[in-house]
Design a protein around this motif. Structure first.
Motif, PDB file in Angstrom:
ATOM      1  N   ALA A 174       1.285  -0.643   5.977  1.00 20.28           N
ATOM      2  CA  ALA A 174       0.342  -1.842   5.530  1.00 20.28           C
ATOM      3  C   ALA A 174      -0.541  -2.098   6.805  1.00 20.28           C
ATOM      4  O   ALA A 174      -1.837  -2.593   6.630  1.00 20.28           O
ATOM      5  N   PHE A 175       0.290  -2.269   8.078  1.00 21.44           N
ATOM      6  CA  PHE A 175      -0.338  -2.745   9.158  1.00 21.44           C
ATOM      7  C   PHE A 175      -1.619  -1.729   9.556  1.00 21.44           C
ATOM      8  O   PHE A 175      -2.633  -2.087  10.044  1.00 21.44           O
ATOM      9  N   LEU A 176      -1.094  -0.418   9.574  1.00 17.93           N
ATOM     10  CA  LEU A 176      -2.173   0.415  10.149  1.00 17.93           C
ATOM     11  C   LEU A 176      -3.309   0.524   9.151  1.00 17.93           C
ATOM     12  O   LEU A 176      -4.613   0.690   9.447  1.00 17.93           O
ATOM     13  N   ILE A 177      -2.990   0.517   7.851  1.00 16.42           N
ATOM     14  CA  ILE A 177      -4.143   0.809   6.928  1.00 16.42           C
ATOM     15  C   ILE A 177      -5.282  -0.441   6.748  1.00 16.42           C
ATOM     16  O   ILE A 177      -6.223  -0.669   6.781  1.00 16.42           O
ATOM     17  N   SER A 178      -4.538  -1.789   7.042  1.00 16.34           N
ATOM     18  CA  SER A 178      -5.257  -3.181   7.044  1.00 16.34           C
ATOM     19  C   SER A 178      -6.089  -2.977   8.326  1.00 16.34           C
ATOM     20  O   SER A 178      -7.238  -3.705   8.236  1.00 16.34           O
ATOM     21  N   PHE A 179      -5.771  -2.560   9.516  1.00 18.56           N
ATOM     22  CA  PHE A 179      -6.304  -2.428  10.736  1.00 18.56           C
ATOM     23  C   PHE A 179      -7.430  -1.613  10.552  1.00 18.56           C
ATOM     24  O   PHE A 179      -8.670  -1.741  10.950  1.00 18.56           O
ATOM     25  N   ILE A 214      -6.853  -4.384  -4.386  1.00 20.94           N
ATOM     26  CA  ILE A 214      -6.822  -5.050  -3.172  1.00 20.94           C
ATOM     27  C   ILE A 214      -8.349  -5.277  -2.775  1.00 20.94           C
ATOM     28  O   ILE A 214      -8.729  -6.059  -2.345  1.00 20.94           O
ATOM     29  N   GLN A 215      -9.108  -4.047  -3.230  1.00 27.28           N
ATOM     30  CA  GLN A 215     -10.378  -4.182  -2.938  1.00 27.28           C
ATOM     31  C   GLN A 215     -11.297  -4.969  -3.930  1.00 27.28           C
ATOM     32  O   GLN A 215     -12.321  -5.782  -3.182  1.00 27.28           O
ATOM     33  N   ILE A 216     -10.884  -5.514  -4.987  1.00 24.10           N
ATOM     34  CA  ILE A 216     -11.546  -6.631  -5.861  1.00 24.10           C
ATOM     35  C   ILE A 216     -11.308  -7.766  -5.128  1.00 24.10           C
ATOM     36  O   ILE A 216     -12.255  -8.623  -4.847  1.00 24.10           O
ATOM     37  N   THR A 217      -9.927  -8.257  -4.744  1.00 24.05           N
ATOM     38  CA  THR A 217      -9.560  -9.440  -3.995  1.00 24.05           C
ATOM     39  C   THR A 217     -10.338  -9.689  -2.665  1.00 24.05           C
ATOM     40  O   THR A 217     -10.803 -10.522  -2.448  1.00 24.05           O
ATOM     41  N   ARG A 218     -10.293  -8.514  -2.011  1.00 21.69           N
ATOM     42  CA  ARG A 218     -11.263  -8.359  -0.653  1.00 21.69           C
ATOM     43  C   ARG A 218     -12.603  -8.829  -0.701  1.00 21.69           C
ATOM     44  O   ARG A 218     -13.153  -9.509  -0.069  1.00 21.69           O
ATOM     45  N   THR A 243      -5.280  -8.468   3.250  1.00 22.66           N
ATOM     46  CA  THR A 243      -5.084  -7.005   3.051  1.00 22.66           C
ATOM     47  C   THR A 243      -3.789  -6.612   3.346  1.00 22.66           C
ATOM     48  O   THR A 243      -3.120  -5.933   2.728  1.00 22.66           O
ATOM     49  N   PHE A 244      -3.325  -6.958   4.574  1.00 24.06           N
ATOM     50  CA  PHE A 244      -1.878  -6.851   5.156  1.00 24.06           C
ATOM     51  C   PHE A 244      -0.877  -7.359   4.167  1.00 24.06           C
ATOM     52  O   PHE A 244       0.132  -6.571   3.898  1.00 24.06           O
ATOM     53  N   PHE A 245      -0.911  -8.436   3.607  1.00 28.24           N
ATOM     54  CA  PHE A 245       0.028  -9.134   3.035  1.00 28.24           C
ATOM     55  C   PHE A 245       0.026  -8.516   1.441  1.00 28.24           C
ATOM     56  O   PHE A 245       1.131  -8.205   1.019  1.00 28.24           O
ATOM     57  N   LEU A 246      -1.120  -8.294   1.015  1.00 25.86           N
ATOM     58  CA  LEU A 246      -1.169  -7.624  -0.536  1.00 25.86           C
ATOM     59  C   LEU A 246      -0.484  -6.205  -0.180  1.00 25.86           C
ATOM     60  O   LEU A 246       0.429  -5.658  -1.064  1.00 25.86           O
ATOM     61  N   LEU A 247      -1.008  -5.367   0.680  1.00 26.93           N
ATOM     62  CA  LEU A 247      -0.535  -3.985   0.926  1.00 26.93           C
ATOM     63  C   LEU A 247       1.014  -3.874   1.246  1.00 26.93           C
ATOM     64  O   LEU A 247       1.692  -2.989   0.761  1.00 26.93           O
ATOM     65  N   SER A 248       1.508  -4.879   2.106  1.00 27.42           N
ATOM     66  CA  SER A 248       2.916  -4.858   2.301  1.00 27.42           C
ATOM     67  C   SER A 248       3.863  -5.060   1.069  1.00 27.42           C
ATOM     68  O   SER A 248       4.578  -4.586   0.974  1.00 27.42           O
ATOM     69  N   ILE A 249       3.397  -5.978   0.290  1.00 32.31           N
ATOM     70  CA  ILE A 249       4.090  -6.472  -0.968  1.00 32.31           C
ATOM     71  C   ILE A 249       3.961  -5.259  -1.915  1.00 32.31           C
ATOM     72  O   ILE A 249       4.995  -4.515  -2.401  1.00 32.31           O
ATOM     73  N   GLY A 250       2.924  -4.501  -1.832  1.00 32.49           N
ATOM     74  CA  GLY A 250       2.881  -3.391  -2.935  1.00 32.49           C
ATOM     75  C   GLY A 250       3.265  -2.284  -2.594  1.00 32.49           C
ATOM     76  O   GLY A 250       4.259  -1.413  -3.190  1.00 32.49           O
ATOM     77  N   LEU A 251       3.480  -1.923  -1.030  1.00 35.62           N
ATOM     78  CA  LEU A 251       4.076  -0.937  -0.608  1.00 35.62           C
ATOM     79  C   LEU A 251       5.658  -0.872  -0.844  1.00 35.62           C
ATOM     80  O   LEU A 251       6.315   0.082  -0.969  1.00 35.62           O
ATOM     81  N   PHE A 268      -8.065  -9.496   6.952  1.00 36.45           N
ATOM     82  CA  PHE A 268      -7.232  -8.423   7.561  1.00 36.45           C
ATOM     83  C   PHE A 268      -5.778  -9.089   7.159  1.00 36.45           C
ATOM     84  O   PHE A 268      -4.857  -8.295   6.677  1.00 36.45           O
ATOM     85  N   ILE A 269      -5.526 -10.293   7.100  1.00 42.13           N
ATOM     86  CA  ILE A 269      -4.260 -11.002   6.756  1.00 42.13           C
ATOM     87  C   ILE A 269      -4.095 -10.701   5.237  1.00 42.13           C
ATOM     88  O   ILE A 269      -2.974 -10.603   4.812  1.00 42.13           O
TER      89      ILE A 269
END
Length: 323
Positions: free
Chosen positions: A219-224, A263-267, A199-207, A196-197
Motif C-alpha cells: 500500500a505504501f509503494l502504490i500510494s507513493f 479509491i479513485q472515486i474517493t481520491r 490512498t495509503f489508508f484505504l489500500l492498506s485495509i483493502g489489501l 497520500f494518507i
C-alpha cells in the motif's frame, strides 16, 4: 499618443520578462543556494511558531525543525527502500514461475511483466549508483546547509530579505507574486500529503482484507507512486487485476478492480474539494499544467508547477473580467 504609450508598456513588460529569465538562469546555476533559501522561506513559519508560542530560543527552534524535517525524509526514504526489498523478490518469483504464457494472446501480458521488471531493475541500479556517487556532491550539500541556516537567521529580520537583489522597479510586484506562489506550493504539498494518507489508508485495509502478504508495504509503494506524475495506483492495480484474471482468480481480480474504482472515486472527490476553494481550477487543468511543467523542467517542474498554476488562475480571472 495612445499607441506610443502601449509601445512603451510592451517594451517594459518584455524587459521585465528577460530580467526574470536571467534570474531563473542564475538561480539554476547556483541551485544548492537557491534551494536552501527556498526551503528556509517555507520552514520559517514553523520555526517562528516554536519560537513565539513555545518560547524556545530562535536557534533552538531552527535546529529542532531542521532535525524533524531530516528525520521525516530519512524515515520516508527508509520505508520506501524496505518496502521495495520486501516486495520485489515476491513479484519477480511469481513472474518467473508463471506458466500461463503459452498462447500468443498471453505473450503480450508476459512482455508487460518482463518490461516492468526491467524498469524496476534499472531504477534500483540507478538508485544504487546515485548513492555511491553522492560523495562527489558533499561540497554542494555543505553549501546547501550553510546557506540554509544563514537564510533561516536572515528570515528572522525580514522573511523576504533576498529581494534586496531584485531591481527596485520589480521588487514589489515580484515579492507579491512570490508570496502567492509559495503559499500555493505549500498548499499543493499539503493536498498531496492528505491524498497520500487517504490512498495509503484505504489500500492498506483493502489489501489486508484480500489477504495479501505485506499489505502495508504494498500500500505504501502504490500510494507513493500515486503521488508521482504519470504514475498512479492504476499502473499497479489494473495489471494485478489482469494477472489474477488470467490465472483463474476471477473473484480476486474483480475485488482489486472494485478497490481501484472506489479509491479513485474517493481520491478525486477529495482532491476536487481541496482544490476548489483555493484555485477555482478544475482537476483536469491542474493535472495538465503540472504534467506540462514536469515534462518541460523534469523533477524541478514539481517546484515550478505552483507558479504556473498561479499564472493560470490570473489568466482565468482576466478572461472572466474581460467578458
Amino acid at each position: 499618443m495612445q499607441l506610443n504609450k502601449f509601445s512603451v508598456y510592451s517594451n517594459k513588460n518584455i524587459l521585465q520578462f528577460f530580467v526574470l529569465v536571467l534570474y531563473f538562469v542564475l538561480l539554476w546555476l547556483v541551485l544548492p543556494i537557491s534551494l536552501a533559501i527556498f526551503f528556509a522561506y517555507l520552514l520559517y513559519p514553523m520555526i517562528q511558531f516554536c519560537h513565539q508560542r513555545l518560547k524556545l530560543p530562535y536557534i533552538i527552534s531552527a535546529i529542532i525543525i531542521s532535525i524533524f524535517i531530516f528525520i521525516s525524509f530519512y524515515s520516508f526514504f527508509y520505508i520506501t527502500i524496505q518496502s521495495i526489498i520486501a516486495i520485489y523478490p515476491e513479484i519477480k518469483k511469481q513472474v518467473e514461475e508463471l506458466q500461463l504464457f503459452d498462447s500468443e494472446y498471453m505473450i503480450i501480458l508476459e512482455n508487460i511483466f518482463k518490461q516492468s521488471l526491467k524498469y524496476i531493475d534499472t531504477a534500483l541500479m540507478g538508485m544504487a549508483s546515485y548513492l555511491q556517487d553522492i560523495f562527489q556532491y558533499l561540497f554542494e550539500i555543505f553549501i546547501f546547509f550553510v546557506a540554509f541556516f544563514f537564510a533561516i537567521f536572515e528570515s528572522k529580520r525580514d522573511r523576504h530579505w533576498f529581494f534586496i537583489y531584485v531591481p527596485k522597479q520589480y521588487r514589489t510586484i515580484w515579492k507579491k507574486y512570490f508570496a502567492k506562489a509559495t503559499s500555493l506550493f505549500s498548499y499543493f504539498l499539503f493536498v498531496n500529503f492528505q491524498l497520500f494518507i487517504i490512498t495509503f489508508f484505504l489500500l492498506s485495509i483493502g489489501l489486508a482484507l484480500l489477504r495479501f502478504e505485506n499489505p502495508v508495504n504494498k500500500a505504501f509503494l502504490i500510494s507513493f507512486a500515486d503521488v508521482l506524475p504519470f504514475f498512479g495506483i492504476g499502473l499497479f492495480l489494473i495489471p494485478i487485476s489482469i494477472y489474477f484474471f488470467a490465472i483463474g482468480e476471477k473473484f480476486l481480480s474483480l475485488a482489486i478492480l472494485l478497490l481501484y474504482i472506489f479509491i479513485q472515486i474517493t481520491r478525486q472527490l477529495t482532491e476536487s474539494l481541496l482544490w476548489a476553494s483555493t484555485f477555482q481550477l478544475r482537476t483536469v487543468h491542474t493535472f495538465l499544467i503540472s504534467a506540462a511543467s514536469i515534462l518541460l523542467f523534469g523533477v524541478y517542474g514539481i517546484l515550478l508547477s505552483p507558479f504556473f498554476l498561479l499564472i493560470a488562475v490570473k489568466i482565468k480571472q482576466k478572461s472572466i473580467s474581460g467578458l
